[in-house]
Design a protein around this motif. Sequence first.
Motif, PDB file in Angstrom:
ATOM      1  N   ASN A 164       0.933  -1.171   0.036  1.00  0.00           N
ATOM      2  CA  ASN A 164      -0.008   0.361   0.061  1.00  0.00           C
ATOM      3  C   ASN A 164       0.900   0.929  -0.081  1.00  0.00           C
ATOM      4  O   ASN A 164       0.664   2.149   0.212  1.00  0.00           O
ATOM      5  N   LEU A 165       1.707   1.374   0.515  1.00  0.00           N
ATOM      6  CA  LEU A 165       3.301   2.211   0.702  1.00  0.00           C
ATOM      7  C   LEU A 165       3.233   2.745  -1.288  1.00  0.00           C
ATOM      8  O   LEU A 165       3.294   3.850  -1.167  1.00  0.00           O
ATOM      9  N   LEU A 166       3.275   1.438  -1.793  1.00  0.00           N
ATOM     10  CA  LEU A 166       3.708   1.815  -3.222  1.00  0.00           C
ATOM     11  C   LEU A 166       2.595   2.639  -4.229  1.00  0.00           C
ATOM     12  O   LEU A 166       2.520   3.562  -4.473  1.00  0.00           O
ATOM     13  N   ARG A 167       1.871   1.732  -3.150  1.00  0.00           N
ATOM     14  CA  ARG A 167       0.080   2.895  -4.194  1.00  0.00           C
ATOM     15  C   ARG A 167       0.095   4.060  -3.443  1.00  0.00           C
ATOM     16  O   ARG A 167      -0.275   5.093  -4.424  1.00  0.00           O
ATOM     17  N   ALA A 214       0.322   9.988  -4.148  1.00  0.00           N
ATOM     18  CA  ALA A 214       0.037  11.189  -3.848  1.00  0.00           C
ATOM     19  C   ALA A 214       0.700  12.520  -5.082  1.00  0.00           C
ATOM     20  O   ALA A 214       0.663  13.262  -5.212  1.00  0.00           O
ATOM     21  N   MET A 215       1.369  11.272  -5.749  1.00  0.00           N
ATOM     22  CA  MET A 215       2.173  12.155  -6.942  1.00  0.00           C
ATOM     23  C   MET A 215       1.250  12.899  -7.724  1.00  0.00           C
ATOM     24  O   MET A 215       1.379  13.743  -8.822  1.00  0.00           O
ATOM     25  N   ALA A 216       0.225  11.470  -8.602  1.00  0.00           N
ATOM     26  CA  ALA A 216      -0.384  12.014  -8.952  1.00  0.00           C
ATOM     27  C   ALA A 216      -2.036  13.149  -8.460  1.00  0.00           C
ATOM     28  O   ALA A 216      -2.090  14.415  -9.061  1.00  0.00           O
ATOM     29  N   ALA A 217      -1.620  13.193  -7.191  1.00  0.00           N
ATOM     30  CA  ALA A 217      -2.393  13.983  -6.310  1.00  0.00           C
ATOM     31  C   ALA A 217      -2.453  15.782  -6.960  1.00  0.00           C
ATOM     32  O   ALA A 217      -2.888  16.412  -6.609  1.00  0.00           O
ATOM     33  N   VAL A 218      -0.594  15.883  -6.212  1.00  0.00           N
ATOM     34  CA  VAL A 218       0.081  17.094  -5.774  1.00  0.00           C
ATOM     35  C   VAL A 218       0.211  17.848  -7.942  1.00  0.00           C
ATOM     36  O   VAL A 218       0.336  18.952  -8.456  1.00  0.00           O
ATOM     37  N   ILE A 219       0.410  17.281  -8.758  1.00  0.00           N
ATOM     38  CA  ILE A 219       0.791  17.528 -10.583  1.00  0.00           C
ATOM     39  C   ILE A 219      -0.869  17.500 -10.976  1.00  0.00           C
ATOM     40  O   ILE A 219      -0.819  18.083 -11.720  1.00  0.00           O
ATOM     41  N   GLY A 220      -2.039  17.104 -10.333  1.00  0.00           N
ATOM     42  CA  GLY A 220      -3.219  17.453 -10.498  1.00  0.00           C
ATOM     43  C   GLY A 220      -3.562  18.660  -9.483  1.00  0.00           C
ATOM     44  O   GLY A 220      -4.765  18.793 -10.639  1.00  0.00           O
ATOM     45  N   ASN A 259       5.764  11.407   5.161  1.00  0.00           N
ATOM     46  CA  ASN A 259       7.105  12.088   4.645  1.00  0.00           C
ATOM     47  C   ASN A 259       7.154  11.628   2.608  1.00  0.00           C
ATOM     48  O   ASN A 259       7.593  13.190   2.267  1.00  0.00           O
ATOM     49  N   VAL A 260       5.612  11.179   2.643  1.00  0.00           N
ATOM     50  CA  VAL A 260       5.394  11.119   1.590  1.00  0.00           C
ATOM     51  C   VAL A 260       5.778  12.921   0.404  1.00  0.00           C
ATOM     52  O   VAL A 260       5.878  12.760  -0.273  1.00  0.00           O
ATOM     53  N   SER A 261       4.272  13.759   1.611  1.00  0.00           N
ATOM     54  CA  SER A 261       4.594  15.011   0.836  1.00  0.00           C
ATOM     55  C   SER A 261       5.535  15.727   1.220  1.00  0.00           C
ATOM     56  O   SER A 261       6.108  16.735  -0.224  1.00  0.00           O
ATOM     57  N   VAL A 262       6.322  14.749   1.516  1.00  0.00           N
ATOM     58  CA  VAL A 262       7.664  15.650   1.772  1.00  0.00           C
ATOM     59  C   VAL A 262       8.661  15.559   1.465  1.00  0.00           C
ATOM     60  O   VAL A 262       9.074  16.881   0.735  1.00  0.00           O
ATOM     61  N   LEU A 263       9.225  14.495   0.880  1.00  0.00           N
ATOM     62  CA  LEU A 263       9.333  13.922  -0.252  1.00  0.00           C
ATOM     63  C   LEU A 263       9.263  14.209  -1.358  1.00  0.00           C
ATOM     64  O   LEU A 263      10.149  14.939  -2.203  1.00  0.00           O
ATOM     65  N   GLY A 323       0.700  -7.628  -4.818  1.00  0.00           N
ATOM     66  CA  GLY A 323       0.306  -8.087  -3.363  1.00  0.00           C
ATOM     67  C   GLY A 323      -1.264  -8.718  -3.198  1.00  0.00           C
ATOM     68  O   GLY A 323      -1.436  -9.827  -1.969  1.00  0.00           O
ATOM     69  N   VAL A 324      -1.749  -9.035  -3.754  1.00  0.00           N
ATOM     70  CA  VAL A 324      -2.722  -9.307  -4.052  1.00  0.00           C
ATOM     71  C   VAL A 324      -2.933 -10.845  -5.160  1.00  0.00           C
ATOM     72  O   VAL A 324      -3.339 -11.794  -3.912  1.00  0.00           O
ATOM     73  N   THR A 325      -2.821 -10.563  -5.539  1.00  0.00           N
ATOM     74  CA  THR A 325      -3.593 -11.710  -6.738  1.00  0.00           C
ATOM     75  C   THR A 325      -1.669 -12.235  -7.663  1.00  0.00           C
ATOM     76  O   THR A 325      -1.544 -13.341  -8.595  1.00  0.00           O
TER      77      THR A 325
END
Length: 457
Positions: A293-296, A301-307, A343-347, A423-425
């Motif tokens: 879920n960290l990768l997701r 988060a990148m999509a949100a800020v670029i959007g 820290n995702v946002s911070v990075l 991680g699921v299928t």
Amino acid sequence: MASFFLPLFPETDKSAWLMQVQKEYKPAQAGEDEYESLRWHTEEGFTLEPYYTANDLTEGPVTTRSLETIQAVQKHSPGWLNAPEWIVSDEKSDNSSLRDVLTRGADALVLSLSTQTGRHGEKLSRLLNNIKLSENPVFFRLSDDTATDFIQTLKTIAPYKLKGGLLMVAGKSTAEATRLTVDSPQFRTICVSSHVFHNAGATATQELAFTLASLADTYDQLTDSGLTIEQLVPKTILSVSVGTSYFMEIAKLRALRVLLSRLVAAYQSSSLAFFIHCQTSTFYDAKATPNTNLLRATTEAMAAVIGGCDALTVHPYDSVLGTPATGDNDMSDKGFSARIARNVSVLLKEESYLDKVADPSAGSYYIENLTYSLVEAAWTLFLTVENQGGFAKAVASRFVQTEIERAYQAKVDAVRNGKVLVGVTKFRFDEPSTQTYNPLTDQTGLLPDRRLAAVFE
């Protein structure tokens, strides 16, 4: 120097690229069309090309005028608020943790309050001790429609211009809460959320259209109460879930601003002072392997800020397990996951510099076409809802529920037919559970609150 390199990079056009595809493509089966196999037929109902050029911004469905319209309504100032979410359980200890979080990268806070804390002045004062809402925006999630009582209590604790707002569905007390905070223009009291649609399995088109329809109903009610559209728009928060389809989610947020501009134009207004809060999706989270879920969350988060979001809440990767996150001083995994989420946002700011430019995807041949397609598809669906008498009537007739259920089942079928859920299928290191998922057990209101992975865990 320029003339030296020029022969190495001769100009090519789309037809040359297509000829190369026809030359090199090896069909999986006889008779397969090489170009058609590369096109993406989206669940939103339109088709995306495998390759775009500058001509696609002037000669295709996207005209120069529509491109200018899309870009004109995007956010013009870079940056966003890093707004971690906190479920309040003990006001005194939570206050200490929240003040610590604000020194470690958070710019704002999202606080989920119980009714007791929201109405009890002493408890709220203890929670917000030494947190000045004129400097650090605080967004409150209330458990019921108590906005008026809450605002009155809050103003006795913080008798100055507030920043932040209410992240709760607009209700009967919204109009009065808006009037009570007229002296705090940066405290927003009208919230319309896409989460209920997103988490039920809606497509991006449905999420946009139904969110817009819900906002239109809300505005109709509030203007009937005597408020003007010029008073409402600056007080409005759109709270949006951001999923894993990276480019689609960037375009979804850009399309949202275009749709909002069309909506306010119908009220004979040009105000575009909307505030867009984004949060990473829970619909795509997995319990089986929560670390994935960290990768997701990072992609979302990148999509949100670029959007172009104005505030971003990144959920801890293990929040799907149900235990609320705690502060950095907690040495458990929960303390770690909360810190990583923040820290995702911070990075993204400090190392990727995504806070240095507004609308970084402007001019992208692909994203501009995707934005345009989403705008037109969502607007068409929005008008369908309006022709049924508005959002409330479309829900009463079960039109909204039926449309989203169809989209959700298509997502489940896609996974059953081979689409990978990491991680699921695939890339999973435990034995899949035989548990049968019943979405009705997660029913919260009119639409079910789901996770796509739950069917396969």
